[in-house]
Design a protein around this motif. Structure first.
Motif, PDB file in Angstrom:
ATOM      1  N   ASP A  85      75.888 132.838  89.672  1.00 55.40           N
ATOM      2  CA  ASP A  85      76.334 133.135  88.303  1.00 55.40           C
ATOM      3  C   ASP A  85      75.646 134.385  87.775  1.00 55.40           C
ATOM      4  O   ASP A  85      76.257 135.249  87.153  1.00 55.40           O
ATOM      5  CB  ASP A  85      76.022 131.960  87.368  1.00 55.40           C
ATOM      6  N   LEU A  90      78.805 123.503  94.324  1.00 54.63           N
ATOM      7  CA  LEU A  90      77.575 124.147  93.876  1.00 54.63           C
ATOM      8  C   LEU A  90      76.390 123.832  94.796  1.00 54.63           C
ATOM      9  O   LEU A  90      75.290 124.312  94.576  1.00 54.63           O
ATOM     10  CB  LEU A  90      77.235 123.710  92.446  1.00 54.63           C
ATOM     11  N   LYS A 134      82.471 119.888  93.683  1.00 49.01           N
ATOM     12  CA  LYS A 134      81.993 120.799  92.624  1.00 49.01           C
ATOM     13  C   LYS A 134      81.543 122.137  93.186  1.00 49.01           C
ATOM     14  O   LYS A 134      81.335 123.094  92.441  1.00 49.01           O
ATOM     15  CB  LYS A 134      80.847 120.142  91.851  1.00 49.01           C
ATOM     16  N   HIS A 146      81.227 125.813  85.045  1.00 46.19           N
ATOM     17  CA  HIS A 146      81.320 124.847  86.139  1.00 46.19           C
ATOM     18  C   HIS A 146      81.480 123.429  85.593  1.00 46.19           C
ATOM     19  O   HIS A 146      81.088 123.141  84.459  1.00 46.19           O
ATOM     20  CB  HIS A 146      80.042 124.853  86.993  1.00 46.19           C
TER      21      HIS A 146
END
Length: 324
Positions: A317, A233, A231, A210
């Motif tokens: 993840d 996230l 991003k 990332h």
């Protein structure tokens, strides 16, 4: 239509478990000097452990071979029937040979034993009859005698194969401890699958996939929202000019701010950030990140390289890598 007997299935299953549990319990009485000498011999072996068997014992032999190989003791499987048709060639001078048999009297075993003895290799017997040909010929005996098979006819190998399996595990675990076989050693032999990833995958292996979302304390709310959104996230770190961590802002922080009746035009990152974010060092194992997320009931951690902010590791993840 297939005709079946009317039996109490639960009672039969429980009896099977009880008989096999009793067989395992009896093994405690067979951990003797021969067992200790056998383990010491295998620990000092400069060759391989060649394990042979016939029938169900051959299947047990393959399992023990797999366990030894994965825990730092080189081992090979040799089928007792194939051994006398060329497979004896796999035995080397420094190898230790282990033969598994309940009766110790199978025709293939009786042919194989003298050939192994003629080679001069040390012979270990995992055997259920101490007065058998195999037991009398072996240099060391690992006793796996059982009083009764779980089979209702006391014929099909059930309790006996369970006892053989457990005895093999006892040997393997003793060897692991004697060799100081660690989790990192285990990872070397298990690099594939979720198990391997739990043992070797590091936080940085995932966080580097990332971009590292970051804003300054003086960043505007618009800048914070753009950073979090771009991003993808759901979070951004708040850092100083040297990337030292000062706080964290999550999309939840933004929602809670918007619920308040305030003018957001003059709100800065410093006004809504949390100043004690949960972090993890980049060189830690990814499984440690999962444990920390569970501990604090969160879905991401800020990743640090010493005192410097380095990125984000997200629960997704870990799911993607099959660690969960």
């Amino acid at each position: 239509m297939i005709q079946t007997m009317n039996v109490n299935i639960s009672a039969t299953a429980l009896k099977t478990i009880q008989l096999e549990a009793a067989a395992i319990g009896a093994l405690q009485g067979y951990i003797n000097e021969d067992f200790e000498q056998c383990v010491k011999l295998l620990a000092e072996c400069t060759g391989r452990v060649v394990i042979a068997g016939i029938g169900k014992s051959a299947i047990v032999a393959q399992k023990i071979v797999a366990t030894l190989n994965s825990t730092g003791t080189p081992a090979l499987f040799m089928h007792a029937a194939d051994a006398i048709h060329g497979d004896l060639g796999m035995i080397r001078t420094n190898d230790v040979v282990m033969i598994i048999s309940k009766s110790g009297e199978s025709p293939e075993i009786k042919v194989l034993v003298p050939l192994v003895k003629n080679f001069g290799n040390t012979l270990i017997a995992i055997v259920g009859k101490l007065d058998s040909y195999l037991a009398k010929s072996a240099d060391f005996i690992l006793n796996t005698t059982v009083s009764q098979e779980a089979c209702p006819n006391n014929l099909a190998p059930t309790s006996s194969t369970t006892a053989q399996m457990v005895m093999g595990d006892a040997v393997a675990v003793c060897l692991m401890e004697m060799k100081g076989f660690s989790a990192s050693d285990f990872a070397k032999f298990h690099p594939g699958g979720a198990l391997g990833k739990r043992l070797y995958l590091k936080v940085s292996d995932l966080s580097k996939l990332h971009e590292a979302p970051q804003v300054r304390k003086q960043s505007t709310i618009k800048e914070v929202i753009v950073e979090i959104s771009s991003k993808m996230l759901g979070v951004t770190a708040v850092v100083d000019d040297h990337k030292h961590l000062e706080g964290i802002i999550t999309d939840g922080d933004l929602r809670r701010m918007l619920e308040k009746e305030i003018d957001t035009a003059d709100v800065l990152a410093a006004d809504i950030m949390s100043t004690k974010p949960k972090t993890i060092q980049k060189n830690e194992l990814a499984i440690n990140a999962l444990e920390k997320m569970r501990q604090y009931n969160i879905t991401q951690l800020l990743v640090m390289d010493g005192e410097v902010y380095d990125g984000i590791i997200h629960l997704h993840d870990l799911i993607r890598e099959g660690i969960i």
